[in-house]
Design an enzyme around this catalytic site. Sequence first.
Site, PDB file in Angstrom:
ATOM      1  N   GLY A 181      32.292  47.158  36.753  1.00 21.01           N
ATOM      2  CA  GLY A 181      32.901  46.150  35.928  1.00 21.01           C
ATOM      3  C   GLY A 181      32.518  44.707  36.291  1.00 21.01           C
ATOM      4  N   GLN A 187      35.474  39.136  34.491  1.00 26.32           N
ATOM      5  CA  GLN A 187      36.019  37.946  34.890  1.00 26.32           C
ATOM      6  C   GLN A 187      35.968  37.922  36.439  1.00 26.32           C
ATOM      7  OE1 GLN A 187      40.130  37.035  34.613  1.00 26.32           O
ATOM      8  NE2 GLN A 187      39.875  34.718  34.895  1.00 26.32           N
ATOM      9  N   TYR A 240      49.648  49.496  31.107  1.00 23.85           N
ATOM     10  CA  TYR A 240      48.765  48.917  32.072  1.00 23.85           C
ATOM     11  C   TYR A 240      49.836  48.863  33.020  1.00 23.85           C
ATOM     12  CZ  TYR A 240      46.537  44.920  34.339  1.00 23.85           C
ATOM     13  OH  TYR A 240      45.894  44.013  35.223  1.00 23.85           O
ATOM     14  N   LEU A 256      30.605  42.478  35.369  1.00 21.92           N
ATOM     15  CA  LEU A 256      30.239  41.453  34.456  1.00 21.92           C
ATOM     16  C   LEU A 256      31.433  41.038  34.115  1.00 21.92           C
ATOM     17  CD1 LEU A 256      26.919  42.525  32.829  1.00 21.92           C
ATOM     18  CD2 LEU A 256      27.297  41.599  35.211  1.00 21.92           C
TER      19      LEU A 256
HETATM   20  C1  AKB Z   1      46.861  40.483  32.469  1.00 25.27           C
HETATM   21  O1  AKB Z   1      47.355  39.598  31.828  1.00 25.27           O
HETATM   22  O2  AKB Z   1      46.670  41.625  31.899  1.00 25.27           O
HETATM   23  C2  AKB Z   1      46.015  40.422  33.783  1.00 25.27           C
HETATM   24  C3  AKB Z   1      47.116  40.738  34.956  1.00 25.27           C
HETATM   25  C4  AKB Z   1      48.030  39.843  35.274  1.00 25.27           C
HETATM   26  O3  AKB Z   1      46.918  41.790  35.465  1.00 25.27           O
HETATM   27  N1  AKB Z   1      45.522  38.999  34.016  1.00 25.27           N
END
Ligand code: AKB
Length: 320
Positions: free
Chosen positions: A8, A12, A141, A10
């Site tokens: 990853g 941010q 996530y 490339l």
């Molecule tokens: C997101 O907003 O998903 C990320 C993080 C805080 O992990 N920037």
Amino acid sequence: MKRILITGALGQIGSELTMKLRDIYGTDHVIATDIKKNDSEAAQSGPFEIVDVTDLKSMVEIAKKYKVDTVMHLAALLSATAEAKPVFAWNLNMGGLMNALETAREVNAQFFTPSSIGAFGPTTPKDDTPQDTIMRPTTMYGVNKVAGELLSDYYFHKFGVDTRGLRFPGLISYVALPGGGTTDYAVEIYYEAVKNGKYTSYIDKGTYMDMMYMPDALNAIIELMEADGSKLMHRNSFNVSSMSFDPEEIAASIRKYIPGFKIAYKVDPARQKIADSWPNSIDSTAAKEEWGFKFDYDLDKMTKDMLDKLQRKLHMKISS
Ligand code: AKB
């Protein structure tokens, strides 16, 4: 001298981390990889390979070809995209992490991957969130990040892989845009301030989240990787943050340099819901005590630098 493979590269974080590591360890010692190549400095200035992180064989081949001793695994979907595509997110975030850990095990490499404030959930204490606390995230996530911390711990205990990780807050930077995150508004606001003098925020006023400027995040990664491993009690999951603000406070900081700057709101319910489930501010004491975490940028210092750098990047001058 380290030989580092970055997945990853490339994205941010990777775009800037690759360049910083090349400065420190030498261009040929940092192998940037990503799913596609582009014109960025990270892709063009040194070794680059196409790597799909869901393909273990090709990752191991590249690691062996360059004789790497460090794997930095950054390829992942961020929170808002993961929430919109949860099955894809599970496969990419967890499959990619498993493959990167297996690669590190196979070539006996040190390993880094970022966790996130997204690993916390609505039942976590919201203010000054402790290092060790309730972790029941309600986003895909967050589930990936908690599982990732545990999987990294497992590879350390079971196989002796020297795994390390940080729970990053929202990262603010001007080189490569973030994509699909909940905290991205805090980057977009600077671009819009320079381009148009106003911004419509998808995160509501009063919503506090932890943030950090990219130079501090890069130093944190490098310092953690160089730290004495025997002192790292929380090796895969250090809380790190340098500021916490809501959209009104970042707007007020921008107004110190662009007095006429205006903020309006059109809240995106999906991203607001994610933000509401995250802490207001986290406690970075363990990182300070175990490996000396520190940061240089507070909100106003970051604002000044972001506005300076973006004016140069966009070839635009703000009228103050
Ligand atoms: C997101 O907003 O998903 C990320 C993080 C805080 O992990 N920037």
